[in-house]
Design a protein around this motif. Structure first.
Motif, PDB file in Angstrom:
ATOM      1  N   LYS A 281       0.903  -1.285   0.079  1.00 53.85           N
ATOM      2  CA  LYS A 281      -0.012  -0.332  -0.181  1.00 53.85           C
ATOM      3  C   LYS A 281       0.796   1.077  -0.188  1.00 53.85           C
ATOM      4  N   ASP A 282       1.947   1.175  -0.240  1.00 53.08           N
ATOM      5  CA  ASP A 282       3.330   2.195   0.348  1.00 53.08           C
ATOM      6  C   ASP A 282       2.800   3.141  -0.845  1.00 53.08           C
ATOM      7  N   PRO A 283       3.182   4.159  -1.424  1.00 52.61           N
ATOM      8  CA  PRO A 283       3.197   4.319  -2.718  1.00 52.61           C
ATOM      9  C   PRO A 283       4.690   4.185  -3.060  1.00 52.61           C
ATOM     10  N   GLY A 284       6.113   4.503  -2.309  1.00 55.81           N
ATOM     11  CA  GLY A 284       7.209   4.803  -3.456  1.00 55.81           C
ATOM     12  C   GLY A 284       7.683   3.325  -3.052  1.00 55.81           C
ATOM     13  N   LEU A 285       6.792   1.836  -2.820  1.00 51.12           N
ATOM     14  CA  LEU A 285       7.101   0.948  -2.991  1.00 51.12           C
ATOM     15  C   LEU A 285       6.441  -0.618  -4.183  1.00 51.12           C
ATOM     16  N   LYS A 286       6.963  -0.632  -4.737  1.00 49.96           N
ATOM     17  CA  LYS A 286       6.463  -1.791  -6.180  1.00 49.96           C
ATOM     18  C   LYS A 286       7.157  -2.684  -5.903  1.00 49.96           C
ATOM     19  N   GLU A 287       5.969  -3.580  -5.884  1.00 47.54           N
ATOM     20  CA  GLU A 287       6.182  -5.582  -5.892  1.00 47.54           C
ATOM     21  C   GLU A 287       6.643  -5.558  -6.796  1.00 47.54           C
ATOM     22  N   LYS A 288       7.324  -6.330  -7.634  1.00 50.79           N
ATOM     23  CA  LYS A 288       7.771  -6.897  -8.658  1.00 50.79           C
ATOM     24  C   LYS A 288       7.670  -8.192  -8.233  1.00 50.79           C
ATOM     25  N   SER A 289       7.795  -9.073  -7.366  1.00 51.57           N
ATOM     26  CA  SER A 289       7.153 -10.615  -7.297  1.00 51.57           C
ATOM     27  C   SER A 289       6.656 -10.753  -6.167  1.00 51.57           C
ATOM     28  N   ARG A 290       6.667 -12.128  -5.698  1.00 55.62           N
ATOM     29  CA  ARG A 290       5.844 -12.556  -4.681  1.00 55.62           C
ATOM     30  C   ARG A 290       6.396 -12.125  -3.433  1.00 55.62           C
ATOM     31  N   GLY A 291       6.766 -10.741  -2.621  1.00 59.40           N
ATOM     32  CA  GLY A 291       6.636 -10.811  -1.227  1.00 59.40           C
ATOM     33  C   GLY A 291       8.702  -9.999  -1.504  1.00 59.40           C
ATOM     34  N   THR A 292       8.881  -9.570  -2.949  1.00 60.76           N
ATOM     35  CA  THR A 292       9.802  -8.600  -3.056  1.00 60.76           C
ATOM     36  C   THR A 292       9.461  -7.567  -3.604  1.00 60.76           C
ATOM     37  N   PHE A 293       9.818  -6.770  -2.905  1.00 59.28           N
ATOM     38  CA  PHE A 293       9.387  -4.719  -3.094  1.00 59.28           C
ATOM     39  C   PHE A 293      10.936  -3.967  -3.711  1.00 59.28           C
ATOM     40  N   TYR A 294      10.808  -3.433  -4.238  1.00 62.47           N
ATOM     41  CA  TYR A 294      11.459  -2.140  -4.878  1.00 62.47           C
ATOM     42  C   TYR A 294      10.900  -0.687  -4.829  1.00 62.47           C
ATOM     43  N   CYS A 295      12.534  -0.418  -4.630  1.00 60.05           N
ATOM     44  CA  CYS A 295      11.532   1.664  -4.121  1.00 60.05           C
ATOM     45  C   CYS A 295      12.578   2.079  -5.361  1.00 60.05           C
ATOM     46  N   ASP A 296      11.766   2.466  -6.112  1.00 59.06           N
ATOM     47  CA  ASP A 296      12.320   3.154  -7.602  1.00 59.06           C
ATOM     48  C   ASP A 296      13.179   2.562  -8.491  1.00 59.06           C
ATOM     49  N   SER A 297      14.070   1.785  -8.289  1.00 65.88           N
ATOM     50  CA  SER A 297      14.344   0.426  -9.393  1.00 65.88           C
ATOM     51  C   SER A 297      15.863  -0.158  -8.356  1.00 65.88           C
ATOM     52  N   ARG A 298      15.554   0.066  -7.159  1.00 66.40           N
ATOM     53  CA  ARG A 298      16.689  -0.454  -6.524  1.00 66.40           C
ATOM     54  C   ARG A 298      15.658  -1.328  -5.526  1.00 66.40           C
ATOM     55  N   ALA A 299      16.569  -2.899  -5.140  1.00 58.97           N
ATOM     56  CA  ALA A 299      15.859  -3.766  -4.631  1.00 58.97           C
ATOM     57  C   ALA A 299      15.789  -3.265  -3.160  1.00 58.97           C
ATOM     58  N   PHE A 300      14.576  -3.081  -2.387  1.00 62.68           N
ATOM     59  CA  PHE A 300      14.679  -2.421  -0.881  1.00 62.68           C
ATOM     60  C   PHE A 300      13.715  -3.583   0.272  1.00 62.68           C
ATOM     61  N   LEU A 301      13.433  -4.886  -0.138  1.00 63.40           N
ATOM     62  CA  LEU A 301      12.901  -5.221   0.966  1.00 63.40           C
ATOM     63  C   LEU A 301      12.052  -6.705   0.217  1.00 63.40           C
ATOM     64  N   HIS A 302      12.688  -7.978   1.237  1.00 59.62           N
ATOM     65  CA  HIS A 302      12.569  -9.401   0.514  1.00 59.62           C
ATOM     66  C   HIS A 302      12.051 -10.325   1.791  1.00 59.62           C
ATOM     67  N   PHE A 303      11.276 -10.906   1.089  1.00 58.86           N
ATOM     68  CA  PHE A 303      10.425 -11.837   2.415  1.00 58.86           C
ATOM     69  C   PHE A 303      11.563 -13.592   2.137  1.00 58.86           C
ATOM     70  N   HIS A 304      11.468 -13.594   3.546  1.00 54.01           N
ATOM     71  CA  HIS A 304      12.321 -15.230   3.355  1.00 54.01           C
ATOM     72  C   HIS A 304      12.244 -16.318   4.882  1.00 54.01           C
ATOM     73  N   GLU A 305      11.604 -17.690   4.678  1.00 52.37           N
ATOM     74  CA  GLU A 305      11.922 -18.615   5.864  1.00 52.37           C
ATOM     75  C   GLU A 305      13.261 -19.262   5.842  1.00 52.37           C
ATOM     76  N   HIS A 306      13.993 -19.434   6.945  1.00 54.31           N
ATOM     77  CA  HIS A 306      14.964 -19.698   7.371  1.00 54.31           C
ATOM     78  C   HIS A 306      15.145 -21.303   8.717  1.00 54.31           C
ATOM     79  N   GLY A 307      14.702 -22.204   8.073  1.00 55.25           N
ATOM     80  CA  GLY A 307      14.184 -22.645   8.658  1.00 55.25           C
ATOM     81  C   GLY A 307      12.792 -22.502   9.472  1.00 55.25           C
ATOM     82  N   ALA A 308      12.048 -22.545  10.412  1.00 54.08           N
ATOM     83  CA  ALA A 308      11.114 -22.185  11.250  1.00 54.08           C
ATOM     84  C   ALA A 308      11.345 -20.771  11.359  1.00 54.08           C
ATOM     85  N   GLU A 309      11.295 -19.937  11.287  1.00 56.66           N
ATOM     86  CA  GLU A 309      11.870 -18.949  11.411  1.00 56.66           C
ATOM     87  C   GLU A 309      11.778 -17.906  10.511  1.00 56.66           C
ATOM     88  N   PHE A 310      10.882 -16.536  10.323  1.00 55.99           N
ATOM     89  CA  PHE A 310      10.691 -15.795   9.250  1.00 55.99           C
ATOM     90  C   PHE A 310      11.583 -14.439   9.141  1.00 55.99           C
TER      91      PHE A 310
END
Length: 83
Positions: free
Chosen positions: A19-48
């Protein structure tokens, strides 16, 4: 009240970020700010986790609990204000 599942937690956090206008979700759970990767989600074992680019490198933050996700969203909001 039990914690939501990781997928529910991912959905709530990802939905808030989408919902943040500064972020664009390029693929599921991967967000970009302008043309640069900014945020992504992942699991490591049982942790998120979320990796957020606060400076030049990504920093890892826990995102398993509601408190984790609330703190994460506050950091994301603060970082986006710098851009």
């Amino acid at each position: 009240m039990p914690e939501p599942t990781r997928s529910t937690g991912w959905s709530s956090c990802s939905g808030s970020c989408g919902k943040d206008p500064g972020l664009k979700e390029k693929s599921r759970g991967t967000f970009y700010c302008d043309s640069r990767a900014f945020l992504h989600f992942h699991e490591h074992g049982a942790e998120f986790f979320a990796d957020v680019r606060l400076n030049d490198d990504f920093e890892r933050f826990p995102a398993a609990t509601a408190a984790d996700r609330s703190a994460l969203l506050a950091r994301i909001d603060a970082a986006l204000k710098k851009f």
